[in-house]
Design a protein around this motif. Structure first.
Motif, PDB file in Angstrom:
ATOM      1  N   ALA A  13       0.872  -1.167   0.000  1.00  0.00           N
ATOM      2  CA  ALA A  13       0.000   0.000   0.000  1.00  0.00           C
ATOM      3  C   ALA A  13       0.918   1.229   0.000  1.00  0.00           C
ATOM      4  N   LEU A  14       1.052   1.819  -1.166  1.00  0.00           N
ATOM      5  CA  LEU A  14       1.835   3.051  -1.290  1.00  0.00           C
ATOM      6  C   LEU A  14       0.921   4.187  -0.848  1.00  0.00           C
ATOM      7  N   VAL A  15       1.367   4.996   0.106  1.00  0.00           N
ATOM      8  CA  VAL A  15       0.483   6.017   0.678  1.00  0.00           C
ATOM      9  C   VAL A  15       1.050   7.395   0.356  1.00  0.00           C
ATOM     10  N   ASP A  16       0.189   8.301  -0.143  1.00  0.00           N
ATOM     11  CA  ASP A  16       0.666   9.650  -0.467  1.00  0.00           C
ATOM     12  C   ASP A  16       0.457  10.596   0.723  1.00  0.00           C
ATOM     13  N   ALA A  17       0.841  11.842   0.550  1.00  0.00           N
ATOM     14  CA  ALA A  17       0.807  12.812   1.658  1.00  0.00           C
ATOM     15  C   ALA A  17      -0.619  13.075   2.138  1.00  0.00           C
ATOM     16  N   ASP A  18      -1.633  12.802   1.292  1.00  0.00           N
ATOM     17  CA  ASP A  18      -3.037  12.993   1.685  1.00  0.00           C
ATOM     18  C   ASP A  18      -3.661  11.743   2.292  1.00  0.00           C
ATOM     19  N   GLY A  19      -2.866  10.693   2.483  1.00  0.00           N
ATOM     20  CA  GLY A  19      -3.400   9.459   3.054  1.00  0.00           C
ATOM     21  C   GLY A  19      -4.146   8.607   2.045  1.00  0.00           C
ATOM     22  N   ARG A  20      -3.912   8.869   0.767  1.00  0.00           N
ATOM     23  CA  ARG A  20      -4.538   8.027  -0.260  1.00  0.00           C
ATOM     24  C   ARG A  20      -3.602   6.871  -0.616  1.00  0.00           C
ATOM     25  N   VAL A  21      -4.194   5.778  -1.071  1.00  0.00           N
ATOM     26  CA  VAL A  21      -3.444   4.554  -1.367  1.00  0.00           C
ATOM     27  C   VAL A  21      -3.504   4.295  -2.877  1.00  0.00           C
ATOM     28  N   LEU A  22      -2.374   3.853  -3.425  1.00  0.00           N
ATOM     29  CA  LEU A  22      -2.326   3.602  -4.866  1.00  0.00           C
ATOM     30  C   LEU A  22      -2.885   2.214  -5.199  1.00  0.00           C
ATOM     31  N   LEU A  23      -3.856   2.191  -6.096  1.00  0.00           N
ATOM     32  CA  LEU A  23      -4.366   0.919  -6.627  1.00  0.00           C
ATOM     33  C   LEU A  23      -3.983   0.813  -8.092  1.00  0.00           C
ATOM     34  N   ALA A  24      -3.746  -0.416  -8.528  1.00  0.00           N
ATOM     35  CA  ALA A  24      -3.392  -0.671  -9.932  1.00  0.00           C
ATOM     36  C   ALA A  24      -4.428  -1.632 -10.511  1.00  0.00           C
ATOM     37  N   GLN A  25      -4.885  -1.312 -11.711  1.00  0.00           N
ATOM     38  CA  GLN A  25      -5.880  -2.189 -12.337  1.00  0.00           C
ATOM     39  C   GLN A  25      -5.168  -3.253 -13.168  1.00  0.00           C
ATOM     40  N   ARG A  26      -5.492  -4.519 -12.899  1.00  0.00           N
ATOM     41  CA  ARG A  26      -4.837  -5.595 -13.655  1.00  0.00           C
ATOM     42  C   ARG A  26      -5.223  -5.490 -15.125  1.00  0.00           C
ATOM     43  N   PRO A  27      -4.201  -5.459 -16.025  1.00  0.00           N
ATOM     44  CA  PRO A  27      -4.497  -5.215 -17.443  1.00  0.00           C
ATOM     45  C   PRO A  27      -5.081  -6.441 -18.148  1.00  0.00           C
ATOM     46  N   GLU A  28      -5.675  -6.181 -19.317  1.00  0.00           N
ATOM     47  CA  GLU A  28      -6.189  -7.258 -20.167  1.00  0.00           C
ATOM     48  C   GLU A  28      -5.090  -8.284 -20.403  1.00  0.00           C
ATOM     49  N   GLY A  29      -5.490  -9.551 -20.479  1.00  0.00           N
ATOM     50  CA  GLY A  29      -4.512 -10.601 -20.776  1.00  0.00           C
ATOM     51  C   GLY A  29      -3.957 -11.251 -19.526  1.00  0.00           C
ATOM     52  N   LYS A  30      -4.127 -10.592 -18.363  1.00  0.00           N
ATOM     53  CA  LYS A  30      -3.682 -11.193 -17.101  1.00  0.00           C
ATOM     54  C   LYS A  30      -4.892 -11.848 -16.446  1.00  0.00           C
ATOM     55  N   THR A  31      -4.640 -12.805 -15.545  1.00  0.00           N
ATOM     56  CA  THR A  31      -5.762 -13.332 -14.764  1.00  0.00           C
ATOM     57  C   THR A  31      -6.347 -12.188 -13.936  1.00  0.00           C
ATOM     58  N   LEU A  32      -7.622 -12.267 -13.649  1.00  0.00           N
ATOM     59  CA  LEU A  32      -8.329 -11.261 -12.850  1.00  0.00           C
ATOM     60  C   LEU A  32      -8.241  -9.874 -13.486  1.00  0.00           C
TER      61      LEU A  32
END
Ligand code: C5P
Length: 135
Positions: A13-32
């Motif tokens: 969980a990468l957290v920025d100065a505002d307390g937000r967390v970085l999410l990554a969307q799994r791209p096409e071609g990968k499971t899920l």
């Protein structure tokens, strides 16, 4: 009874100065594909989970961090059809560089309270309350 292998994946969980967390969307071609996850990846033989995250954050989103900046928060586990996933979650507030997708994935800074608006893999979803508590 079939014995399923255990897959060890480290997540961050990468957290920025505002307390937000970085999410990554799994791209096409990968499971899920299409689901939103914490950045990270498979722990390769001989690696510690921290080393995995340092490598994966660099490869996936072009961000640099160090072992001392990775704080373990909790563990996820989930039994998928063909393997058991074990996934330690680390929190990282100190990193350099602006996250940029290196592998075609979408990235989004999200407040923990809003994470339920982003469909996640079943292993990742139970981690949300830990981040709400922490942040
Ligand atoms: O990312 P990668 O495809 O290498 O991960 C292997 C498997 O681990 C995925 O297919 C998925 O089932 C699981 N996974 C997960 N949550 C993550 C990362 C991986 O459930 N954040």
């Amino acid at each position: 009874m079939t014995v399923k292998p255990i897959l060890l994946v480290a997540a961050c969980a990468l957290v920025d100065a505002d307390g937000r967390v970085l999410l990554a969307q799994r791209p096409e071609g990968k499971t899920l594909a299409g689901l939103w996850e914490f950045p990270g990846g498979k722990v390769e033989p001989g690696e510690t989970p921290e080393e995995t995250l340092i490598r994966e954050l660099r490869e996936e989103i072009g961000v640099e961090t160090r072992t001392a900046c990775l704080a373990p928060l909790t563990f996820a586990s989930h039994s998928y059809e063909s393997f058991h996933l074990l996934m330690p979650l680390f929190v990282c507030r100190r990193f350099s560089g602006v996250p940029m997708p290196q592998e075609g994935q979408r990235l989004k800074w999200v407040r923990p309270q809003k994470m339920r608006d982003y469909p996640m893999p079943p292993a990742d979803e139970p981690l949300i309350p830990f981040l709400i508590d922490l942040l």
